[in-house]
Write a protein that holds these residues in place. Structure first.
Motif, mmCIF file in Angstrom:
data_model
loop_
_atom_site.group_PDB
_atom_site.id
_atom_site.type_symbol
_atom_site.label_atom_id
_atom_site.label_comp_id
_atom_site.label_asym_id
_atom_site.label_seq_id
_atom_site.Cartn_x
_atom_site.Cartn_y
_atom_site.Cartn_z
ATOM 1 N N ILE A 25 49.401 9.061 13.480
ATOM 2 C CA ILE A 25 47.806 9.017 13.383
ATOM 3 C C ILE A 25 47.205 10.095 14.201
ATOM 4 C CG2 ILE A 25 45.753 7.540 13.716
ATOM 5 C CD1 ILE A 25 47.711 5.026 12.981
ATOM 6 N N GLY A 26 47.604 10.041 15.388
ATOM 7 C CA GLY A 26 47.116 11.098 16.305
ATOM 8 C C GLY A 26 47.262 12.688 15.939
ATOM 9 N N VAL A 27 48.145 13.097 15.471
ATOM 10 C CA VAL A 27 47.977 14.502 15.066
ATOM 11 C C VAL A 27 47.338 14.567 13.610
ATOM 12 C CG1 VAL A 27 50.086 14.918 16.151
ATOM 13 C CG2 VAL A 27 50.591 14.160 13.891
ATOM 14 N N GLU A 28 46.931 13.826 12.939
ATOM 15 C CA GLU A 28 46.009 14.017 11.855
ATOM 16 C C GLU A 28 44.722 14.616 12.510
ATOM 17 O OE1 GLU A 28 45.736 10.579 9.453
ATOM 18 O OE2 GLU A 28 47.847 10.332 8.834
ATOM 19 N N TYR A 29 44.173 14.235 13.697
ATOM 20 C CA TYR A 29 42.967 14.701 14.170
ATOM 21 C C TYR A 29 43.058 15.585 15.312
ATOM 22 C CZ TYR A 29 41.539 10.300 11.662
ATOM 23 O OH TYR A 29 41.288 9.443 10.549
ATOM 24 N N ILE A 30 44.328 15.443 16.103
ATOM 25 C CA ILE A 30 44.459 16.610 17.204
ATOM 26 C C ILE A 30 45.469 17.121 16.875
ATOM 27 C CG2 ILE A 30 44.739 16.462 19.826
ATOM 28 C CD1 ILE A 30 43.944 13.779 20.065
ATOM 29 N N HIS A 31 45.308 18.501 17.073
ATOM 30 C CA HIS A 31 46.346 19.583 16.818
ATOM 31 C C HIS A 31 47.648 19.248 17.726
ATOM 32 C CE1 HIS A 31 48.696 23.432 16.766
ATOM 33 N NE2 HIS A 31 48.081 23.583 15.729
ATOM 34 N N PRO A 32 48.716 19.447 17.352
ATOM 35 C CA PRO A 32 50.117 19.085 18.071
ATOM 36 C C PRO A 32 50.083 19.708 19.397
ATOM 37 C CG PRO A 32 50.673 19.402 15.548
ATOM 38 C CD PRO A 32 49.305 19.761 15.850
#
Length: 299
Positions: A25-32
C-alpha cells in the motif's frame, strides 16, 4: 513462561507477515527509494530512543566495525530494500510473502558455502523440496514458464531480495562477535538510510506531503514490522534459543498470504497453496539439520 515466549514469536512473525501487503500500500504512494530512506532513518532514530543507546558508543562501534556494517547495510538494507519494494510493485503481495519463506533455505546454502556449516542429506532434500515450491509459485503452476523465462518480474525481484537477506544474515553472524544485535541493526539501518538518501532525493521525489495511508504504511513498517517485531523475536530467542525459534519463521508467509487476501482482496490460487506447502515443508526439513547439529555440540 513458555506460552508467553511462544506468543512473542507468533507476534513477531505476524507483524512481519502483515508487513508485505501493508508495504505494498505504501509504495503505491511513496517511491520505493523514498520509502526505504524514510523507514530506515526512522528506525535508527527510534532504536536510539527506545533502547537508550549512547551516540558516542555507537560512533565508536561504527568506526571499529565499519566494513562489516557497511556490507550489512548494502545487502540487508539497500539491495534487499530495492528488490523487495519493487517486487511489491510488480507482483502480488501473497506471492512475495510466499517466496520470502525460502529465506532459511537460501541462508543455509550460503552458510554452507561461506561459513562451512554442515549440511545433512535431510537438509539437502529440504532445500530441493523448497525450491520446487518456489518454482511452482514463480511459474504460477506452469513449469514451462521457467524454461521460457516468461515469469513475473516481481517474483524474480523477490528471489533476489531473499538472497540478499540471506547474505545479510550470514554477515550478521560475523558482525555480532563485536556488536550486540541491537547495535548491529541500528547502525546498519543508519548506513542503509544514508545509501538511499541520494536516490530518494534525486530519483524518489522525496517530500513529506504523502497521504495518510502512505504514512500509516510507513509507520507500520517502522514500529511494528521492525522495532516491536525485533524486540519480541529476540526476547523469544533468549527464552527458547534460536533453533526452536527458527521454526516460527514458517508462519511469516502464512500471515502474509492471509493479510493479502483480507486487506488487498487478492485471490488465493492453487499454485500458491501447493508451492507454499512445499516451501514450508522444505524449511522444516532443513531446520532439522540445525537441531541435529546443536545436539551433537552438546554431547
Amino acid at each position: 513462561m513458555k506460552y508467553r515466549t511462544y506468543l512473542l514469536l507468533v507476534v513477531a512473525t505476524a507483524f512481519w507477515g502483515v508487513g508485505f501487503p501493508i508495504a505494498k500500500i505504501g509504495v503505491e504512494y511513496i517511491h520505493p527509494f523514498s520509502f526505504a530512506f524514510l523507514r530506515f532513518s526512522l528506525v535508527f532514530v527510534l532504536f536510539v530512543l527506545f533502547f537508550k543507546l549512547s551516540l558516542y558508543n555507537l560512533a565508536e562501534k561504527l568506526f571499529l566495525n565499519f566494513k562489516l556494517l557497511f556490507l550489512m547495510a548494502l545487502t540487508g538494507i539497500f539491495l534487499y530494500g530495492i528488490f523487495f519494494l519493487f517486487a511489491l510493485k510488480f507482483a502480488k503481495a501473497s506471492d512475495v510473502s510466499l517466496i520470502s519463506g525460502a529465506n532459511p533455505i537460501i541462508t543455509a546454502i550460503i552458510a554452507w558455502i561461506v561459513l562451512k556449516e554442515r549440511l545433512t542429506p535431510l537438509g539437502v532434500l529440504g532445500i530441493c523440496v523448497s525450491f520446487v515450491g518456489i518454482a511452482f509459485i514463480v511459474s504460477k503452476g506452469d513449469l514451462k514458464t521457467i524454461t521460457t523465462l516468461n515469469f513475473n518480474l516481481g517474483d524474480f525481484l523477490m528471489l533476489l531480495a531473499t538472497t540478499m537477506w540471506a547474505v545479510y544474515s550470514v554477515i550478521t553472524k560475523k558482525a555480532l562477535r563485536g556488536l550486540s544485535t541491537t547495535e548491529a541493526v541500528c547502525l546498519s539501518s543508519l548506513l542503509g538510510a544514508l545509501i538511499f538518501l541520494p536516490l530518494a532525493v534525486f530519483k524518489g521525489n522525496l517530500h513529506l506531503t504523502y497521504p495518510f495511508k502512505a504514512w500509516a504504511s510507513l509507520m507500520y513498517m517502522v514500529l511494528f514490522s521492525t522495532i516491536i517485531a525485533f524486540s519480541a523475536w529476540y526476547n523469544g530467542i533468549k527464552e527458547i534459543g534460536a533453533t526452536k525459534a527458527s521454526v516460527f519463521v514458517n508462519l511469516v508467509p502464512v500471515f502474509g498470504v492471509i493479510t493479502s487476501v483480507v486487506v488487498l482482496g487478492e485471490s488465493l490460487s492453487f499454485y500458491e497453496v501447493i508451492g507454499g506447502l512445499f516451501v514450508i515443508v522444505g524449511v522444516v526439513m532443513t531446520n532439522k539439520r540445525v537441531s541435529g547439529e546443536h545436539r551433537l555440540q552438546k554431547q
